[in-house]
Design a protein around this motif. Structure first.
Motif, PDB file in Angstrom:
ATOM      1  N   THR A  47      38.422 -69.872  38.708  1.00 44.05           N
ATOM      2  CA  THR A  47      38.784 -68.457  38.822  1.00 44.05           C
ATOM      3  C   THR A  47      38.572 -67.784  37.470  1.00 44.05           C
ATOM      4  O   THR A  47      38.707 -68.410  36.415  1.00 44.05           O
ATOM      5  N   PHE A  48      38.228 -66.491  37.540  1.00 41.98           N
ATOM      6  CA  PHE A  48      37.911 -65.737  36.324  1.00 41.98           C
ATOM      7  C   PHE A  48      38.961 -64.661  36.060  1.00 41.98           C
ATOM      8  O   PHE A  48      38.650 -63.626  35.480  1.00 41.98           O
ATOM      9  N   GLY A  49      40.177 -64.889  36.528  1.00 40.56           N
ATOM     10  CA  GLY A  49      41.223 -63.865  36.411  1.00 40.56           C
ATOM     11  C   GLY A  49      41.754 -63.596  37.805  1.00 40.56           C
ATOM     12  O   GLY A  49      41.843 -64.512  38.623  1.00 40.56           O
ATOM     13  N   THR A  68      37.375 -62.214  39.837  1.00 41.31           N
ATOM     14  CA  THR A  68      36.605 -63.381  40.309  1.00 41.31           C
ATOM     15  C   THR A  68      35.475 -62.940  41.242  1.00 41.31           C
ATOM     16  O   THR A  68      34.330 -63.400  41.120  1.00 41.31           O
ATOM     17  N   LEU A  69      35.790 -62.012  42.151  1.00 38.75           N
ATOM     18  CA  LEU A  69      34.762 -61.548  43.089  1.00 38.75           C
ATOM     19  C   LEU A  69      33.654 -60.775  42.359  1.00 38.75           C
ATOM     20  O   LEU A  69      32.480 -60.889  42.704  1.00 38.75           O
ATOM     21  N   ARG A  70      34.042 -60.009  41.323  1.00 36.04           N
ATOM     22  CA  ARG A  70      33.033 -59.270  40.548  1.00 36.04           C
ATOM     23  C   ARG A  70      32.071 -60.239  39.850  1.00 36.04           C
ATOM     24  O   ARG A  70      30.863 -60.043  39.858  1.00 36.04           O
ATOM     25  N   ALA A 123      38.525 -68.070  44.668  1.00 36.31           N
ATOM     26  CA  ALA A 123      37.863 -68.813  43.588  1.00 36.31           C
ATOM     27  C   ALA A 123      36.362 -68.853  43.815  1.00 36.31           C
ATOM     28  O   ALA A 123      35.877 -68.543  44.914  1.00 36.31           O
ATOM     29  N   MET A 124      35.644 -69.243  42.763  1.00 40.29           N
ATOM     30  CA  MET A 124      34.214 -69.502  42.923  1.00 40.29           C
ATOM     31  C   MET A 124      34.009 -71.007  43.106  1.00 40.29           C
ATOM     32  O   MET A 124      34.665 -71.805  42.433  1.00 40.29           O
ATOM     33  N   ARG A 125      33.144 -71.354  44.049  1.00 37.20           N
ATOM     34  CA  ARG A 125      32.825 -72.768  44.287  1.00 37.20           C
ATOM     35  C   ARG A 125      31.506 -73.102  43.596  1.00 37.20           C
ATOM     36  O   ARG A 125      30.538 -72.362  43.724  1.00 37.20           O
ATOM     37  N   ARG A 144      31.968 -62.784  30.981  1.00 38.27           N
ATOM     38  CA  ARG A 144      32.432 -61.954  29.848  1.00 38.27           C
ATOM     39  C   ARG A 144      32.177 -60.478  30.144  1.00 38.27           C
ATOM     40  O   ARG A 144      33.017 -59.625  29.882  1.00 38.27           O
ATOM     41  N   ALA A 145      31.018 -60.204  30.732  1.00 39.11           N
ATOM     42  CA  ALA A 145      30.652 -58.796  30.990  1.00 39.11           C
ATOM     43  C   ALA A 145      31.492 -58.173  32.091  1.00 39.11           C
ATOM     44  O   ALA A 145      31.660 -56.954  32.124  1.00 39.11           O
ATOM     45  N   HIS A 146      32.009 -58.981  33.003  1.00 41.25           N
ATOM     46  CA  HIS A 146      32.683 -58.413  34.174  1.00 41.25           C
ATOM     47  C   HIS A 146      34.186 -58.661  34.204  1.00 41.25           C
ATOM     48  O   HIS A 146      34.840 -58.419  35.213  1.00 41.25           O
ATOM     49  N   THR A 147      34.711 -59.202  33.123  1.00 37.23           N
ATOM     50  CA  THR A 147      36.166 -59.352  33.042  1.00 37.23           C
ATOM     51  C   THR A 147      36.607 -58.762  31.711  1.00 37.23           C
ATOM     52  O   THR A 147      35.769 -58.414  30.864  1.00 37.23           O
ATOM     53  N   SER A 148      37.910 -58.694  31.499  1.00 36.78           N
ATOM     54  CA  SER A 148      38.401 -58.034  30.285  1.00 36.78           C
ATOM     55  C   SER A 148      38.366 -58.967  29.073  1.00 36.78           C
ATOM     56  O   SER A 148      38.761 -58.598  27.986  1.00 36.78           O
TER      57      SER A 148
END
Ligand SMILES: Cc1ncc(COP(=O)(O)O)c(C=O)c1O
Length: 475
Positions: free
Chosen positions: A411-413, A418-420, A443-445, A470-474
Motif C-alpha cells: 500500500t502507498f498510503g 494507492t489507487l492513484r 493494495a497493489m498486487r 513519489r509523484a502521486h503521494t505526499s
C-alpha cells in the motif's frame, strides 16, 4: 486467389508454406518487441480495434490479409502478458519451447480424446502426467485430466469428490443427479479463490451453501476452527492464496478431515508448484495426503493458455465422474496395437470429449526445463518478489503480506493514494500491476510468475513504481 477450398486441396502448397512462415515471422517479431514496448496497450491502439466491427463479406479474403489485419490491429492492442514485466493477476509467460510445441500440435490438429485415434497426443500426455506427479510430489497412481485451467481443474476434481462421497453413501450421482441425494457438506477456508465457488456452483453444490472456516491474517485456514464433520463431506484447501501466496495447514486438516471420513481437495492453481522446489517444498508439507488437487500449467509452468490439470488419488473416482461410452467411440482404455503399457484415453478423465492436445506443451516445458529448471523458475520468481518487497519497504511503503512465495501486497498510503499510484503505473507502461482488497485494505498486487523476467526487469520496474509513487503521494 487462395481460398479455404483450394488450400485444402493442396495442403502443402507453397501458398500454405508462405502463409505459415509469414505468421511465424509476425509472431517472432511480436515477441522480440515485448521487452521494449509499453506493457499495456495504448488508448489509440484500443480505439483502432473498432476496425473489427465490420460486416462479414460475402467473398473470401486472402489468408495473408486476414493474418495481416490480426497482427496490425490485434498485436498492438494486446497486453504484453508474454513479456517480462507483466505482474498482474498470476500470469506466466510462455516458454519458447512451449510456444513451439503449441504450434506443432496445432498443425497436428489432433482431437486428443482417445489413444487409438490420436496415439501421439495420448502418449505425450501420459508421459507428462508421470513427470507432473513426480515433480509435484503427488502419489504415483493418481488419475488426471488435462483441462483448460484451475477453475476447470477444481471442477473436475470436485466432480470426482462428489462421486466418491455420495457413492460411499450409496448414491450414484452420475446416474441419478443431486435431487434426493444425501446432502454433501462442503467446507472451505474464508479466503478460498472466487472460482472455487464457481466450480462448486456448477457442480450443484452451491456457491453459498458452504461452511466457511476462519483464516488468519495471511489467509491460512485455522485448523483448530475446522468444524466436526459427519456424513458426505468435501473439505477444500488452498496452496497459494492469490493475494498473499499463503498455504493452508494441509497435514493437520487432512488428519482431522480423514479421521471423519471427508474428502480433501486442494486448489493449488499456482502454489502447488512450490512442491517442485527443494527450498520451498516445506510450504506444501502434508499436501500429498489430500485426495485431489487442481493446478494450472499456464501460470507457473509458463505454457500457453489454456492449460490446467486435475489430479485425483483414486483414478476410478475421476473416471466414474468423467468417462462416457457410445457405440461409435473407442472403449475406455482400449486402443491400437503395439502399445507397451495400458493405453490411457485422455477423455476418460476430462469434462470434454473433443479436446486439443494440451498435454503437449506441458510435456515440452517439463522436458526442456528438467527438474532443476522447474525448481529454478519457481525459486527465481520468488526471489524477485522478495526484491520488490525489500525495495518498496526500504522506500517506506507498507508490505501487507509475508512474502513467502511470488506474491507481494503493497500500500502507498490511504485507499485513494494507492489507487492513484496503481493507475499511474498502468498508464506509464514500464510494468503492469493490479489492485486488490486484502482483508479490508486496498493494495497493489505484484505477482512474479514469468520465465522471461530478469533481475534487470525488477530493477527497472521498481524504479518506475517508486518514481510514480513519489509523484502521486505526499511523500
Ligand atoms: C488459487 C486460485 N484458484 C483458481 C484460480 C483460477 O485459475 P484459472 O483462471 O486458470 O481458471 C486462480 C487464478 O488465479 C487462483 O489463483
Amino acid at each position: 486467389m487462395s481460398t479455404p477450398a483450394n488450400a485444402s486441396r493442396n495442403i502443402a502448397s507453397s501458398a500454405v508454406r508462405s502463409l505459415l512462415e509469414n505468421s511465424a515471422e509476425r509472431a517472432i517479431r511480436y515477441l522480440e518487441g515485448l521487452p521494449e514496448r509499453a506493457v499495456a496497450p495504448s488508448p489509440a491502439s484500443i480505439s483502432a480495434l473498432s476496425a473489427f466491427e465490420e460486416q462479414l463479406a460475402d467473398a473470401p479474403v486472402a489468408p495473408e490479409t486476414v493474418i495481416r489485419q490480426l497482427d496490425e490491429l490485434g498485436s498492438p492492442a494486446s497486453m504484453a502478458m508474454a513479456g517480462p514485466r507483466f505482474f498482474g493477476f498470476v500470469i506466466g509467460g510462455s516458454l519458447p519451447v512451449a510456444v513451439a510445441a503449441n504450434w506443432l500440435a496445432a498443425a497436428w490438429d489432433q482431437n486428443a480424446a482417445f489413444y487409438s485415434v490420436t496415439p501421439a497426443a495420448a502418449a505425450v500426455e501420459q508421459a507428462a502426467l508421470g513427470w507432473l506427479l513426480d515433480t509435484l510430489g503427488l502419489p504415483a497412481g493418481c488419475g488426471a485430466g488435462f483441462v483448460t485451467g484451475a477453475t476447470m481443474a477444481n471442477f473436475t476434481a470436485l466432480a470426482a469428490a462428489r462421486h466418491a462421497v455420495l457413492s460411499r453413501a450409496g448414491w450414484n450421482v452420475e446416474a441419478d443427479g443431486l435431487f434426493g441425494a444425501p446432502p454433501i457438506t462442503v467446507v472451505v477456508g474464508a479466503e478460498a479463490h472466487s472460482t472455487l465457488f464457481k466450480s462448486l456452483g456448477i457442480l450443484g453444490l452451491g456457491r453459498n451453501r458452504v461452511v466457511r472456516v476462519p483464516v488468519d491474517g495471511q489467509g491460512r485456514m485455522i485448523a483448530s476452527a475446522l468444524p466436526r464433520i459427519s456424513g458426505p463431506t468435501i473439505v477444500c484447501l488452498q496452496a497459494g492464496n492469490v493475494n498473499t501466496g499463503s498455504f493452508d495447514p494441509f497435514g493437520e486438516v487432512c488428519e482431522k478431515a480423514h479421521a471423519d471420513g471427508a474428502w480433501v481437495h486442494v486448489d493449488g492453481a499456482f502454489g502447488l508448484w512450490a512442491a517442485a522446489s527443494p527450498r520451498l517444498a516445506h510450504l506444501t508439507a502434508g499436501l500429498e495426503r489430500a485426495d485431489s488437487w487442481g493446478t494450472d500449467a499456464h501460470k507457473w509452468l509458463n505454457v500457453p493458455y489454456d492449460s490446467g490439470i486435475a489430479f485425483v488419488r483414486d483414478p476410478d473416482a475421476l473416471r466414474a465422474a468423467m468417462a462416457v461410452t457410445a457405440e461409435y467411440l473407442p472403449a475406455p482404455e482400449s486402443g491400437g496395437s503395439g502399445a507397451a503399457r495400458p493405453q490411457r484415453n485422455p477423455s476418460d478423465f476430462t469434462p470434454e470429449l473433443s479436446r486439443r492436445a494440451r498435454g503437449v506443451e506441458v510435456w515440452a516445458a517439463l522436458k526442456s526445463l528438467g527438474r532443476e529448471g522447474v525448481a529454478d523458475l519457481v525459486e527465481r520468481t520468488c526471489s524477485y518478489a522478495r526484491l520488490f518487497a525489500e525495495g518498496l519497504a526500504a522506500a517506506g511503503y507498507t508490505i501487507r503480506n509475508d512474502v513467502v512465495l511470488n506474491q507481494v501486497l503493497v500500500t502507498f498510503g490511504d485507499v485513494q493514494a494507492t489507487l492513484r499510484v496503481i493507475a499511474a503505473i498502468q498508464a506509464d507502461g514500464t510494468c503492469w500491476c493490479g489492485s486488490t482488497v486484502w482483508q479490508g485494505k486496498t493494495a497493489m498486487r505484484i505477482s512474479v510468475s514469468s520465465w522471461a523476467t530478469t533481475k534487470e526487469d525488477v530493477r527497472k520496474s521498481l524504479e518506475a513504481i517508486l518514481r510514480l509513487a513519489r509523484a502521486h503521494t505526499s511523500r
